[in-house]
Design a protein around this motif. Sequence first.
Motif: not given
Length: 334
Positions: A148-150, A176-178, A183-186, A200-204
């Motif tokens: 599992v990625i930490t 959810r990825l979209r 959110h990152m772009v905005d 994005a993956l870290e935020l998710l």
Amino acid sequence: MKIIIPMAGRGSRLRPHTLTIPKPLLPVSGKPIVQRIVEDLAEALDEPVEEVAFVIGDFGAEAEAQLQEIAAKVGAKCSIYTQDIPHGPGHAILCAKPSLSGNCIVAFADTLFKANFSFDPKEDGIIWCQKVEDPSSFGVVKTDENNVITEFVEKSPTFVSDLAIVGLYYVRDGERLRDTLQHMVDNDIRDKGEFQITTALELLKNNGVKFRSAQIEEWLDCGNKDNVVATNRRMLQLKQDKEKLVADSVTLDNAVIIPPCFIGENTVIRNSVVGPHVSLGHNSTVEQSVISDAVIQNDTVVRHANLSHSMLGNKVDYEGNKSEISIGDYSEYK
């Protein structure tokens, strides 16, 4: 299942071949790189591919028609989006915003893979990785004892992990990825000046999405001429018992083909030895030559040559004695 393929990069390291053809449409063992990615994923997945969404630059109508055909061959709808300005890989994925829903695989069209792609689509997400000696130029992940990625880290100059992200991702919740990418772009959330998929993956992950890492068996790079030739060699080895590589319409006149080779339709080989590990495109001619370990595209003529570890583009007229060469489309060398 949907497949999202960001492929808008300029392919600068592969010039002159990418001056006239987008890098993902360059052939490897007889098929464009991006076609091999789509077909290999479609073959390995346990469910049908509903849609293939390509994110491209200004590639032109002919290239877009090729992409339509690639999606059609796996029975999928084709969607084409344009990334006008390169703002990073996260931004490239967001360009396919209307297609980011449900189960999605994101596959960057820079590399080919040999891997076991079977997985449980009910998992939140899978990130395919490979251990590398020098991880400083890659996004990497840290994992726990259960894979599992930490943590996701983008190209760190200090050592974090040697488990490099290869550019292949599965997410169960494309919406959810979209929304995270939007959110990152905005909010102009960038890393190293660009919108990164690792951000994005870290935020998710921080919001409860559980990502697991999966290892690939081989990572076949297509970033420059030497890597394309090496990848062509390996793909011919992998596909020789699975695909018909030599067309029935090939004309051999006092000539020998040493497998594995891809030899395209209506190709003529006279007084020559071709192979091993050669891809020779459709309607090409080879005379009085010995060629090995090379990628030669369509409508090309090679005479009196002894070539190895070389790439020749489309509509090339080559006659010479260099042992290694790289020539783009519509060139003449004598």
